[in-house]
Each structure stands twice: as C-alpha cells, then as structure tokens.
Design a protein around this motif. Structure first.
Motif, mmCIF file in Angstrom:
data_model
loop_
_atom_site.group_PDB
_atom_site.id
_atom_site.type_symbol
_atom_site.label_atom_id
_atom_site.label_comp_id
_atom_site.label_asym_id
_atom_site.label_seq_id
_atom_site.Cartn_x
_atom_site.Cartn_y
_atom_site.Cartn_z
ATOM 1 N N ALA A 62 25.264 45.331 0.576
ATOM 2 C CA ALA A 62 25.031 44.627 -0.689
ATOM 3 C C ALA A 62 23.647 44.935 -1.253
ATOM 4 O O ALA A 62 22.688 45.169 -0.513
ATOM 5 C CB ALA A 62 25.174 43.119 -0.478
ATOM 6 N N ASP A 63 23.563 44.931 -2.573
ATOM 7 C CA ASP A 63 22.279 44.992 -3.264
ATOM 8 C C ASP A 63 21.733 43.557 -3.227
ATOM 9 O O ASP A 63 22.116 42.702 -4.030
ATOM 10 C CB ASP A 63 22.495 45.465 -4.706
ATOM 11 N N ILE A 64 20.874 43.284 -2.259
ATOM 12 C CA ILE A 64 20.432 41.917 -1.988
ATOM 13 C C ILE A 64 19.697 41.304 -3.175
ATOM 14 O O ILE A 64 19.873 40.115 -3.461
ATOM 15 C CB ILE A 64 19.564 41.862 -0.702
ATOM 16 N N LEU A 65 18.901 42.073 -3.884
ATOM 17 C CA LEU A 65 18.188 41.508 -5.038
ATOM 18 C C LEU A 65 19.164 41.078 -6.127
ATOM 19 O O LEU A 65 19.008 40.013 -6.728
ATOM 20 C CB LEU A 65 17.161 42.505 -5.584
ATOM 21 N N ARG A 66 20.187 41.895 -6.379
ATOM 22 C CA ARG A 66 21.196 41.525 -7.371
ATOM 23 C C ARG A 66 22.022 40.341 -6.870
ATOM 24 O O ARG A 66 22.308 39.416 -7.629
ATOM 25 C CB ARG A 66 22.109 42.704 -7.697
ATOM 26 N N LEU A 67 22.389 40.370 -5.600
ATOM 27 C CA LEU A 67 23.146 39.257 -5.019
ATOM 28 C C LEU A 67 22.361 37.957 -5.162
ATOM 29 O O LEU A 67 22.911 36.933 -5.576
ATOM 30 C CB LEU A 67 23.460 39.545 -3.547
ATOM 31 N N ARG A 68 21.069 38.008 -4.854
ATOM 32 C CA ARG A 68 20.224 36.816 -4.990
ATOM 33 C C ARG A 68 20.240 36.319 -6.432
ATOM 34 O O ARG A 68 20.421 35.131 -6.694
ATOM 35 C CB ARG A 68 18.795 37.143 -4.548
ATOM 36 N N GLU A 69 20.024 37.239 -7.365
ATOM 37 C CA GLU A 69 19.994 36.876 -8.791
ATOM 38 C C GLU A 69 21.310 36.218 -9.219
ATOM 39 O O GLU A 69 21.302 35.190 -9.906
ATOM 40 C CB GLU A 69 19.741 38.131 -9.626
ATOM 41 N N LYS A 70 22.433 36.787 -8.817
ATOM 42 C CA LYS A 70 23.735 36.269 -9.251
ATOM 43 C C LYS A 70 24.080 34.961 -8.540
ATOM 44 O O LYS A 70 24.714 34.077 -9.137
ATOM 45 C CB LYS A 70 24.839 37.313 -9.050
ATOM 46 N N LEU A 71 23.674 34.813 -7.283
ATOM 47 C CA LEU A 71 23.891 33.532 -6.597
ATOM 48 C C LEU A 71 23.080 32.426 -7.254
ATOM 49 O O LEU A 71 23.571 31.305 -7.420
ATOM 50 C CB LEU A 71 23.527 33.648 -5.116
ATOM 51 N N ILE A 72 21.847 32.732 -7.631
ATOM 52 C CA ILE A 72 21.017 31.739 -8.328
ATOM 53 C C ILE A 72 21.684 31.350 -9.650
ATOM 54 O O ILE A 72 21.809 30.162 -9.963
ATOM 55 C CB ILE A 72 19.583 32.271 -8.551
ATOM 56 N N GLU A 73 22.121 32.344 -10.408
ATOM 57 C CA GLU A 73 22.805 32.044 -11.679
ATOM 58 C C GLU A 73 24.044 31.184 -11.450
ATOM 59 O O GLU A 73 24.275 30.217 -12.173
ATOM 60 C CB GLU A 73 23.247 33.342 -12.368
ATOM 61 N N ARG A 74 24.846 31.554 -10.460
ATOM 62 C CA ARG A 74 26.111 30.848 -10.213
ATOM 63 C C ARG A 74 25.859 29.405 -9.794
ATOM 64 O O ARG A 74 26.463 28.488 -10.338
ATOM 65 C CB ARG A 74 26.920 31.593 -9.149
ATOM 66 N N ILE A 75 24.965 29.197 -8.841
ATOM 67 C CA ILE A 75 24.698 27.830 -8.380
ATOM 68 C C ILE A 75 24.055 27.014 -9.485
ATOM 69 O O ILE A 75 24.410 25.843 -9.691
ATOM 70 C CB ILE A 75 23.853 27.844 -7.095
#
Length: 142
Positions: A62-75
């Motif tokens: 996984a692209d961890i920086l993108r995953l982090r960004e999208k998890l923050i947006e989703r939550i």
C-alpha cells in the motif's frame, strides 16, 4: 422562609452550572477529538495494522501516505466532520484483494482498541462503527 427560597435558588443554579460544564461534545467528530483526534486515531490504527499479523500482509504494497490521507478523510466524513471523502469507492479500492470476514473483523478490532486506548467514549465509537459497517459488503469477498 425567604432564606429557604434563596438557598434553593442558589442550589438549583449551582446544579445547572455544574451540568453545563459537564456537557459532552454533541458530534461524533468532536468526541473523536476533531481533526487532531482523527489523525491520531488513523496514525495509531496504521501502527496497529503493521503489528497485526492477521492483516498486515493486506497492506504490504500500500501507498501508506495515501492510505493515511484517505482514512483520515473517511473517518472525518463518517463522523460528520468537515471533510469530504475523495478516494475510490470501497468496492474499487478492495477489488481483487480477497479480504475475508476474519480480516475485516481484525481491522475493526484494531480500530476499537485504538479508540479505547485514546479514551474515545463508547457511544462515539459505536456511532462511527455504525456508519462504517455498511462498507463490509463492498470490502469482503464472498
């Protein structure tokens, strides 16, 4: 008699003031700690995922920086915060990953442990989980 009314009025005022100072933030987003709280939850969750042998292989590439960004947006969005989720649909982002119920549940367990460790009230946790739960069908491969 006048003293009893005055004492009763002061007691009532003290009780109301005491209750007002103990009000709980009304939105789930506020109870998660706002922007800083959501970011902290996601950071702690990502650390928990790395340590969780039940699911860490799903995130190996996984692209961890993108995953982090999208998890923050989703939550943030799912907790009625001021964010809009801009990522792929859950179905698109999980296609071909063959995620099992056990893996889905492991991630949920990690999220609950993170929120509990951060002191998030159980009601706020449950409200967030209730909003996330419908994604199960788009994430888990039947």
């Amino acid at each position: 008699m006048h003293r009893h009314h005055t004492a009763a009025a002061l007691l009532a005022l003290a009780l109301v003031a005491g209750c007002a100072s103990r009000t709980v933030p009304s939105s789930t987003y506020a109870q998660l700690g706002g922007a800083a709280g959501v970011e902290g939850i996601v950071d702690d969750l990502l650390n928990a995922i790395v340590d969780d042998e039940r699911i860490n292989q799903q995130f190996a590439n996984a692209d961890i920086l993108r995953l982090r960004e999208k998890l923050i947006e989703r939550i943030c969005a799912e907790s009625d915060g001021p964010c809009t989720y801009t990522g792929l649909t859950m179905e698109e982002s999980h296609a071909g990953r063959h995620i099992t119920d056990a893996q889905f549940n492991a991630l949920v367990e990690d999220l609950i442990q993170v929120m509990t460790a951060r002191g998030i009230p159980v009601r706020a946790q449950n409200r967030l989980l209730l909003r996330l739960a419908p994604m199960h069908g788009d994430i888990v491969t039947p």
